[in-house]
Design a protein around this motif. Sequence first.
Motif, short mmCIF file in Angstrom:
data_model
loop_
_atom_site.label_atom_id
_atom_site.label_comp_id
_atom_site.label_asym_id
_atom_site.label_seq_id
_atom_site.Cartn_x
_atom_site.Cartn_y
_atom_site.Cartn_z
N THR A 30 0.85 -1.19 0.00
CA THR A 30 0.00 0.00 0.00
C THR A 30 0.88 1.24 0.00
OG1 THR A 30 -0.12 0.08 2.41
CG2 THR A 30 -1.86 -1.16 1.26
N ARG A 31 0.26 2.36 -0.27
CA ARG A 31 0.94 3.66 -0.23
C ARG A 31 0.06 4.64 0.54
NH1 ARG A 31 4.88 1.38 -2.03
NH2 ARG A 31 5.89 1.71 -4.02
N ARG A 32 0.68 5.68 1.05
CA ARG A 32 -0.07 6.77 1.68
C ARG A 32 -0.15 7.90 0.68
NH1 ARG A 32 -1.05 7.15 7.05
NH2 ARG A 32 -2.68 8.46 6.19
N TRP A 33 -1.33 8.18 0.19
CA TRP A 33 -1.54 9.28 -0.73
C TRP A 33 -2.18 10.43 0.02
CZ3 TRP A 33 1.13 8.46 -4.85
CH2 TRP A 33 1.25 7.20 -5.39
N TYR A 34 -1.79 11.63 -0.33
CA TYR A 34 -2.39 12.86 0.21
C TYR A 34 -2.30 12.93 1.73
CZ TYR A 34 -4.32 12.22 -4.44
OH TYR A 34 -4.45 11.98 -5.77
N SER A 35 -1.21 12.42 2.27
CA SER A 35 -1.05 12.44 3.71
C SER A 35 0.34 12.94 4.06
CB SER A 35 -1.24 11.03 4.27
OG SER A 35 -1.03 11.03 5.66
N PRO A 36 0.45 14.01 4.79
CA PRO A 36 -0.65 14.81 5.30
C PRO A 36 -1.29 15.63 4.18
CG PRO A 36 1.40 15.91 5.83
CD PRO A 36 1.75 14.59 5.16
N SER A 37 -2.42 16.20 4.49
CA SER A 37 -3.10 17.04 3.51
C SER A 37 -2.18 18.17 3.08
CB SER A 37 -4.37 17.63 4.12
OG SER A 37 -5.24 16.59 4.50
N LEU A 38 -2.33 18.60 1.85
CA LEU A 38 -1.44 19.60 1.28
C LEU A 38 -1.37 20.87 2.12
CD1 LEU A 38 0.44 20.17 -1.07
CD2 LEU A 38 -1.51 21.04 -2.35
N HIS A 39 -2.49 21.29 2.67
CA HIS A 39 -2.48 22.53 3.45
C HIS A 39 -1.65 22.41 4.74
CE1 HIS A 39 -5.62 20.40 5.66
NE2 HIS A 39 -5.48 21.29 6.61
N MET A 40 -1.29 21.18 5.12
CA MET A 40 -0.48 20.97 6.31
C MET A 40 1.01 20.81 5.98
SD MET A 40 -3.13 18.37 8.19
CE MET A 40 -2.35 18.37 9.80
N HIS A 41 1.35 20.84 4.71
CA HIS A 41 2.74 20.69 4.29
C HIS A 41 3.55 21.90 4.78
CE1 HIS A 41 6.26 20.43 1.72
NE2 HIS A 41 5.94 19.16 1.53
N PRO A 42 4.76 21.68 5.28
CA PRO A 42 5.57 22.79 5.79
C PRO A 42 5.77 23.93 4.79
CG PRO A 42 6.56 20.71 6.42
CD PRO A 42 5.42 20.39 5.49
N ALA A 43 5.85 23.62 3.51
CA ALA A 43 6.05 24.67 2.51
C ALA A 43 4.85 25.61 2.40
CB ALA A 43 6.33 24.04 1.15
N LEU A 44 3.69 25.16 2.85
CA LEU A 44 2.48 25.98 2.76
C LEU A 44 2.01 26.49 4.11
CD1 LEU A 44 0.57 23.81 0.15
CD2 LEU A 44 1.88 25.89 -0.25
N ALA A 45 2.75 26.22 5.17
CA ALA A 45 2.33 26.57 6.52
C ALA A 45 2.12 28.07 6.71
CB ALA A 45 3.34 26.06 7.53
N LYS A 46 2.83 28.89 5.97
CA LYS A 46 2.71 30.34 6.15
C LYS A 46 1.44 30.92 5.53
CE LYS A 46 5.52 31.43 2.14
NZ LYS A 46 6.74 32.05 1.64
N PHE A 47 0.74 30.13 4.74
CA PHE A 47 -0.48 30.61 4.09
C PHE A 47 -1.70 30.23 4.93
CE2 PHE A 47 2.56 29.82 0.66
CZ PHE A 47 2.62 31.10 0.11
N SER A 48 -2.49 31.21 5.26
CA SER A 48 -3.70 30.95 6.05
C SER A 48 -4.82 30.52 5.12
CB SER A 48 -4.11 32.21 6.79
OG SER A 48 -5.36 32.01 7.41
N ASN A 49 -5.53 29.48 5.52
CA ASN A 49 -6.69 29.07 4.72
C ASN A 49 -7.98 29.51 5.40
OD1 ASN A 49 -7.47 27.04 6.62
ND2 ASN A 49 -5.86 25.75 5.81
N GLY A 50 -7.89 30.01 6.63
CA GLY A 50 -9.03 30.57 7.31
C GLY A 50 -9.99 29.57 7.93
#
Length: 96
Positions: A30-50
Amino acid sequence: GIYPLMPIALPQFADVHEIRARLSAAGIETRRWYSPSLHMHPALAKFSNGSGLSVAADLGQRIVGLPFFIGLSEGQISYICDQLAVALDQSPKVSK
């Protein structure tokens, strides 16, 4: 079309690590896809999704990629499905 992966969302009660271990013991990779969710990726942490994207976060914890490729026989598909059912039935239930 031919799609390169077969992600499934496990039930909320399932322990994803336990399910993967049981499938591995049955010879199913098996594989883990979409984990963690993209909005939780360190590269996107500075962007607020509200909103926190709680649904995406929940799904990211439960998605597992099953074998899926050209030439996968009906027998192999049945085996994968049967072993997944056994793993879900035997896996300890976790509360979310």
